[in-house]
Design an enzyme around this catalytic site. Structure first.
Site, PDB file in Angstrom:
ATOM      1  N   ASN A 138      62.691  10.450  90.839  1.00  0.00           N
ATOM      2  CA  ASN A 138      63.033  10.949  89.497  1.00  0.00           C
ATOM      3  C   ASN A 138      61.831  11.118  88.571  1.00  0.00           C
ATOM      4  OD1 ASN A 138      62.740   8.178  89.382  1.00  0.00           O
ATOM      5  ND2 ASN A 138      64.358   7.896  87.863  1.00  0.00           N
ATOM      6  N   CYS A 269      66.626   5.447  85.559  1.00  0.00           N
ATOM      7  CA  CYS A 269      67.098   4.099  85.882  1.00  0.00           C
ATOM      8  C   CYS A 269      67.553   3.315  84.654  1.00  0.00           C
ATOM      9  CB  CYS A 269      65.990   3.326  86.591  1.00  0.00           C
ATOM     10  SG  CYS A 269      64.485   3.289  85.617  1.00  0.00           S
ATOM     11  N   GLU A 449      56.041  -3.426  84.740  1.00  0.00           N
ATOM     12  CA  GLU A 449      55.061  -2.350  84.706  1.00  0.00           C
ATOM     13  C   GLU A 449      54.677  -2.165  83.249  1.00  0.00           C
ATOM     14  OE1 GLU A 449      57.012   0.762  87.149  1.00  0.00           O
ATOM     15  OE2 GLU A 449      55.719  -0.023  88.741  1.00  0.00           O
TER      16      GLU A 449
END
Ligand code: NAI
Ligand code: BUA
Length: 475
Positions: A138, A269, A449
């Site tokens: 994605n 997500c 992240e």
């Protein structure tokens, strides 16, 4: 076993407009071994550089990405099907991520600890070695950048495997790193599906795996990593709640709900797909959300005014449409969209398009409310009280993101503290600046992240003790 026997994907790869754009060869055991061997050699050179030296090269790579934004964004749009408008934003957050970790590289340091008798200790923050990044389809370029920037800044090498559905744009990233001056093999791309991913995860010279993808695959990754006692970062799926209180700024809440559901065709997500709306404003909110959703321009993702392109592939499109059908069967009402869309433009006819969908009359136990759809489908649920909505919002195995719209500042922070999710957005949604950590609670994964904390995910701490006196023997 040959490389070809190890391939699980059928080549050539289709793209979301139903046309072949490239043929990519899968990497098998031989290629994976070569990539690891090269990465190990490059790691020896790279890890000896000072943080400042590494940072300078990453700054140069960031500059090159920024300069080549348009070219990379076009490639990403062709790769994935998202609108060029959005792809540019993905490229922006990518070079920003490189800049952020380039800036941190020079400040990575340990501690000095004074001990009795003049002795002392110190800690060294050291890289892990060869890291593997495995990406979803994605956000292909962004995912590769978000993983490689901290990995390289900390002194590691990285081998990256993109999704077989989006193999292309990451090659530009590899080209840019090389041109910017990283040693050959420090950032390497291998292509393929599950079989290639498994070879990477199981390789005894791989020190860490950072994965973005689904929960079932994440479970397999963690099992493989456990066998080698390797640290992992898992960025998995979500079914995030967006809570809209009656005292909100309605116009902003409507805009927020669209951003929370329809970017990248809903294939995001952290999307806030469970939209809880307080009863007093339910009708007004729903009416405005439907109007705004019907205005979304679907079409050629390379055109400036397109805001929704095709979904990634036919099986995924059918899966998403299946969720809408099941929602209707379970009693939800479709207020708009949820249908196959065939654009008038003949060159788009093979594309995997659907119309963005708003579902109402949703109940907590419906499939559309419980499962991640990963498509443009918003489920609206109504609620009465703060306590009630918090309990329902948290009643999920996922915990990636969340959001709250309210003008009550105390309530905003109270709700943010109570939501069981790695990210909470107050009075906006899907805002993920690279300075802030991003990652999940519960089955949405662990590790982070972005943000300073990610340095800990790509480095390890060595303690050094220094004796300044004589050895006192007990023997
Ligand atoms: N939390 C986050 O940051 C994000 C999570 N996702 C999640 O990813 C999913 C959609 O992406 P998909 O590509 O369909 O996920 P997926 O789990 O099917 O595949 C992800 C990657 O893993 C690889 N892979 C598949 N099986 C493997 C195995 N056994 N060993 C090693 N590698 C393997 C695939 O080739 C691909 O590169 C959704 O659930 C979505 O929520 C997607 C983007 C961001
Ligand atoms: C902000 C990251 C979104 C994704 O990768 O799905």
């Amino acid at each position: 076993m040959s490389a070809w026997q190890l391939c699980e994907v059928t080549l050539p790869f289709p793209v979301s407009l139903g046309r072949v754009i490239a043929t990519v060869t899968c990497s098998g055991e031989k290629e994976v071994n070569l990539a690891v061997q090269d990465a190990k050699a490059a790691f020896k050179i790279w890890s000896k550089k000072s943080g400042l030296e590494r940072g300078q090269i990453l700054f140069e790579a960031a500059r090159m990405i920024r300069e080549r934004t348009e070219e990379i964004a076009i490639m990403e749009t062709i790769n994935n099907g998202k609108s060029i408008f959005e792809a540019r934003d993905d490229i922006k957050t990518s070079w920003q991520c490189l800049e952020f970790f380039a800036g941190l590289a020079g400040s990575m340091a340990g501690e000095h600890i004074q001990l009795p008798g003049g002795s002392f200790g110190y800690t060294r923050r050291e890289p892990l070695g060869v890291c593997v990044g495995i990406g979803a389809w994605n956000y292909p370029f962004q995912i590769a950048s978000w993983k490689s920037a901290p990995a390289l800044a900390c002194g590691n090498a990285m081998i990256f495997k993109p999704s077989p559905f989006t193999p292309l744009s990451v090659l530009l990233l590899a080209e840019i790193y090389t041109e910017a001056g990283v040693p050959p093999g420090l950032f390497n791309v291998v292509q393929g599906g599950a079989a290639t991913g498994q070879l990477l995860c199981q390789h005894h010279d791989v020190a860490k795996v950072s994965f973005t993808g689904s929960v079932p695959t994440g479970t397999k990754i963690i099992e493989m990593a456990a066998k080698g006692i390797k640290p992992v970062t898992l960025e998995l799926g979500g079914k995030s709640p967006l809570i809209i209180f009656s005292d909100c700024d309605l116009e902003n809440a409507v805009k927020g709900a669209l951003i929370a559901n329809f970017l990248t065709q809903g294939e995001v997500c952290c999307n806030g797909t469970r939209v809880f709306v307080q009863k007093e404003i339910l009708d007004k909110f729903t009416e405005q959300v439907v109007k705004a959703t019907q205005r979304i321009k679907i079409g050629d993702p390379l055109l400036e005014d397109t805001r929704m392109g095709p979904l990634i592939n036919r099986p995924h499109l059918e899966r998403v449409l299946g969720f809408v059908k099941q929602a209707k069967e379970q009693g939800a009402k479709v207020l708009c969209g949820g249908d196959l869309h065939v654009p008038r433009d003949p060159k788009l006819k093979g594309g995997y398009y659907m119309t963005p969908c708003v579902l109402t009359d949703c109940k907590d136990d419906m499939t559309c409310v419980k499962e991640e759809i990963f498509g443009p489908v918003m489920s609206i649920l109504s609620f009465d009280t703060e306590a009630e909505v918090l309990e329902r919002a948290n009643n999920t195995t996922f915990g990636l993101a969340s959001g709250v719209f309210t003008r009550d500042v105390q309530r905003a922070h109270r709700v943010a503290a109570e939501l069981q999710a790695g990210v909470c957005c107050i009075n906006n949604y899907n805002i993920n600046p690279v300075e802030l950590p991003f990652g999940g609670y519960k089955k949405s994964g662990f590790g982070r992240e972005n943000g300073r904390v990610t340095v800990e995910c790509y480095s390890q701490l060595k303690t050094v003790y220094v004796e300044m006196g004589d050895v006192e023997s007990v023997f």
